[in-house]
Motif scaffolding. Structure first.
Motif, PDB file in Angstrom:
ATOM      1  N   HIS A 190       0.815  -1.208   0.000  1.00 39.45           N
ATOM      2  CA  HIS A 190       0.000   0.000   0.000  1.00 39.45           C
ATOM      3  C   HIS A 190       0.848   1.257   0.000  1.00 39.45           C
ATOM      4  N   ARG A 191       2.081   1.159   0.446  1.00 36.42           N
ATOM      5  CA  ARG A 191       2.885   2.369   0.564  1.00 36.42           C
ATOM      6  C   ARG A 191       4.126   2.387  -0.321  1.00 36.42           C
ATOM      7  N   ASN A 192       4.443   1.284  -0.992  1.00 39.19           N
ATOM      8  CA  ASN A 192       5.642   1.216  -1.804  1.00 39.19           C
ATOM      9  C   ASN A 192       5.235   1.317  -3.270  1.00 39.19           C
ATOM     10  N   SER A 193       5.608   2.412  -3.914  1.00 34.92           N
ATOM     11  CA  SER A 193       5.175   2.643  -5.296  1.00 34.92           C
ATOM     12  C   SER A 193       5.812   1.658  -6.268  1.00 34.92           C
ATOM     13  N   GLN A 194       7.026   1.178  -5.970  1.00 36.26           N
ATOM     14  CA  GLN A 194       7.662   0.218  -6.876  1.00 36.26           C
ATOM     15  C   GLN A 194       6.897  -1.099  -6.895  1.00 36.26           C
ATOM     16  N   ILE A 195       6.453  -1.554  -5.744  1.00 36.13           N
ATOM     17  CA  ILE A 195       5.726  -2.811  -5.689  1.00 36.13           C
ATOM     18  C   ILE A 195       4.381  -2.680  -6.392  1.00 36.13           C
ATOM     19  N   THR A 196       3.699  -1.555  -6.187  1.00 34.37           N
ATOM     20  CA  THR A 196       2.408  -1.384  -6.852  1.00 34.37           C
ATOM     21  C   THR A 196       2.568  -1.296  -8.356  1.00 34.37           C
ATOM     22  N   SER A 197       3.640  -0.646  -8.823  1.00 35.27           N
ATOM     23  CA  SER A 197       3.841  -0.570 -10.271  1.00 35.27           C
ATOM     24  C   SER A 197       4.180  -1.941 -10.847  1.00 35.27           C
ATOM     25  N   GLN A 198       4.892  -2.770 -10.076  1.00 33.64           N
ATOM     26  CA  GLN A 198       5.167  -4.129 -10.536  1.00 33.64           C
ATOM     27  C   GLN A 198       3.887  -4.943 -10.611  1.00 33.64           C
ATOM     28  N   ASN A 199       3.004  -4.768  -9.644  1.00 35.93           N
ATOM     29  CA  ASN A 199       1.741  -5.496  -9.659  1.00 35.93           C
ATOM     30  C   ASN A 199       0.875  -5.064 -10.833  1.00 35.93           C
ATOM     31  N   ILE A 200       0.887  -3.790 -11.156  1.00 36.20           N
ATOM     32  CA  ILE A 200       0.105  -3.304 -12.286  1.00 36.20           C
ATOM     33  C   ILE A 200       0.664  -3.887 -13.581  1.00 36.20           C
ATOM     34  N   ARG A 201       2.005  -3.923 -13.683  1.00 37.95           N
ATOM     35  CA  ARG A 201       2.611  -4.503 -14.872  1.00 37.95           C
ATOM     36  C   ARG A 201       2.352  -6.000 -14.953  1.00 37.95           C
ATOM     37  N   GLY A 202       2.189  -6.630 -13.799  1.00 38.76           N
ATOM     38  CA  GLY A 202       1.957  -8.059 -13.768  1.00 38.76           C
ATOM     39  C   GLY A 202       0.621  -8.445 -14.371  1.00 38.76           C
ATOM     40  N   ALA A 203      -0.352  -7.538 -14.285  1.00 41.06           N
ATOM     41  CA  ALA A 203      -1.653  -7.809 -14.887  1.00 41.06           C
ATOM     42  C   ALA A 203      -1.513  -7.559 -16.386  1.00 41.06           C
ATOM     43  N   LYS A 204      -1.272  -8.617 -17.113  1.00 44.03           N
ATOM     44  CA  LYS A 204      -0.962  -8.485 -18.537  1.00 44.03           C
ATOM     45  C   LYS A 204      -2.189  -8.072 -19.334  1.00 44.03           C
ATOM     46  N   PHE A 205      -1.945  -7.373 -20.406  1.00 42.68           N
ATOM     47  CA  PHE A 205      -2.992  -6.955 -21.323  1.00 42.68           C
ATOM     48  C   PHE A 205      -3.429  -8.169 -22.127  1.00 42.68           C
ATOM     49  N   LYS A 206      -4.684  -8.446 -22.119  1.00 46.13           N
ATOM     50  CA  LYS A 206      -5.218  -9.602 -22.842  1.00 46.13           C
ATOM     51  C   LYS A 206      -5.603  -9.151 -24.239  1.00 46.13           C
ATOM     52  N   HIS A 207      -4.748  -9.446 -25.205  1.00 44.83           N
ATOM     53  CA  HIS A 207      -4.943  -8.909 -26.545  1.00 44.83           C
ATOM     54  C   HIS A 207      -6.191  -9.458 -27.209  1.00 44.83           C
ATOM     55  N   TRP A 208      -6.625 -10.649 -26.855  1.00 43.47           N
ATOM     56  CA  TRP A 208      -7.796 -11.217 -27.504  1.00 43.47           C
ATOM     57  C   TRP A 208      -9.091 -10.581 -27.005  1.00 43.47           C
ATOM     58  N   LYS A 209      -8.984  -9.765 -25.933  1.00 43.08           N
ATOM     59  CA  LYS A 209     -10.177  -9.080 -25.457  1.00 43.08           C
ATOM     60  C   LYS A 209     -10.301  -7.685 -26.062  1.00 43.08           C
ATOM     61  N   ALA A 210      -9.304  -7.246 -26.768  1.00 48.74           N
ATOM     62  CA  ALA A 210      -9.339  -5.920 -27.371  1.00 48.74           C
ATOM     63  C   ALA A 210     -10.143  -5.943 -28.665  1.00 48.74           C
ATOM     64  N   LYS A 211     -10.824  -4.839 -28.950  1.00 46.05           N
ATOM     65  CA  LYS A 211     -11.633  -4.773 -30.155  1.00 46.05           C
ATOM     66  C   LYS A 211     -10.762  -4.876 -31.406  1.00 46.05           C
ATOM     67  N   SER A 212      -9.556  -4.302 -31.338  1.00 48.53           N
ATOM     68  CA  SER A 212      -8.684  -4.348 -32.511  1.00 48.53           C
ATOM     69  C   SER A 212      -8.323  -5.785 -32.869  1.00 48.53           C
ATOM     70  N   TRP A 213      -8.150  -6.639 -31.873  1.00 49.73           N
ATOM     71  CA  TRP A 213      -7.829  -8.036 -32.138  1.00 49.73           C
ATOM     72  C   TRP A 213      -8.989  -8.701 -32.860  1.00 49.73           C
ATOM     73  N   LYS A 214     -10.192  -8.448 -32.397  1.00 50.37           N
ATOM     74  CA  LYS A 214     -11.366  -9.056 -33.016  1.00 50.37           C
ATOM     75  C   LYS A 214     -11.540  -8.535 -34.439  1.00 50.37           C
ATOM     76  N   ARG A 215     -11.297  -7.242 -34.610  1.00 49.90           N
ATOM     77  CA  ARG A 215     -11.441  -6.652 -35.935  1.00 49.90           C
ATOM     78  C   ARG A 215     -10.389  -7.231 -36.881  1.00 49.90           C
ATOM     79  N   ARG A 216      -9.154  -7.379 -36.372  1.00 51.49           N
ATOM     80  CA  ARG A 216      -8.075  -7.912 -37.199  1.00 51.49           C
ATOM     81  C   ARG A 216      -8.373  -9.362 -37.572  1.00 51.49           C
ATOM     82  N   LYS A 217      -8.930 -10.107 -36.615  1.00 55.49           N
ATOM     83  CA  LYS A 217      -9.275 -11.489 -36.873  1.00 55.49           C
ATOM     84  C   LYS A 217     -10.353 -11.572 -37.961  1.00 55.49           C
ATOM     85  N   ALA A 218     -11.331 -10.687 -37.887  1.00 53.81           N
ATOM     86  CA  ALA A 218     -12.397 -10.670 -38.894  1.00 53.81           C
ATOM     87  C   ALA A 218     -11.841 -10.255 -40.260  1.00 53.81           C
ATOM     88  N   MET A 219     -10.899  -9.310 -40.266  1.00 54.73           N
ATOM     89  CA  MET A 219     -10.312  -8.874 -41.544  1.00 54.73           C
ATOM     90  C   MET A 219      -9.505 -10.012 -42.164  1.00 54.73           C
TER      91      MET A 219
END
Length: 101
Positions: free
Chosen positions: A61-90
């Motif tokens: 709660h008080r260490n900004s480095q740890i919180t930034s690591q946790n945020i980075r740890g939550a990976k972006f799920k590319h298959w949930k993005a609209k661009s991925w779906k659009r690219r797949k349809a194209m």
């Protein structure tokens, strides 16, 4: 989950210890609030009394480095993005056009 890449110096204290510390902190705040209500009931103005604050919070709660690591740890799920779906349809449309189906 693999523990291979975990840094040795970043090992958190045991969970029981953290829970005990958090419990003690909640108890301290509760007892200080009880003392405040006693003081107010005995005639001291509420504006004159300081509210108890938290003296301890878990490290994440008080260490900004740890919180930034946790945020980075939550990976972006590319298959949930609209661009991925659009690219797949194209791609699907292009394959259909090329194959002539």
């Amino acid at each position: 989950m693999s523990q291979r890449h975990r840094r040795i110096e970043a090992i958190p204290p045991p969970r029981e210890e953290l829970r005990a510390h958090a419990h003690n902190e909640r108890h301290r705040i509760h007892s200080e609030l009880h003392l405040i209500t006693e003081q107010v009931q005995h005639g001291i103005e509420p504006e004159d009394i300081d509210e108890p604050g938290t003296n301890w919070k878990p490290l994440h709660h008080r260490n900004s480095q740890i919180t930034s690591q946790n945020i980075r740890g939550a990976k972006f799920k590319h298959w949930k993005a609209k661009s991925w779906k659009r690219r797949k349809a194209m791609r699907r449309a292009r394959i259909v056009q090329i194959s002539g189906i």
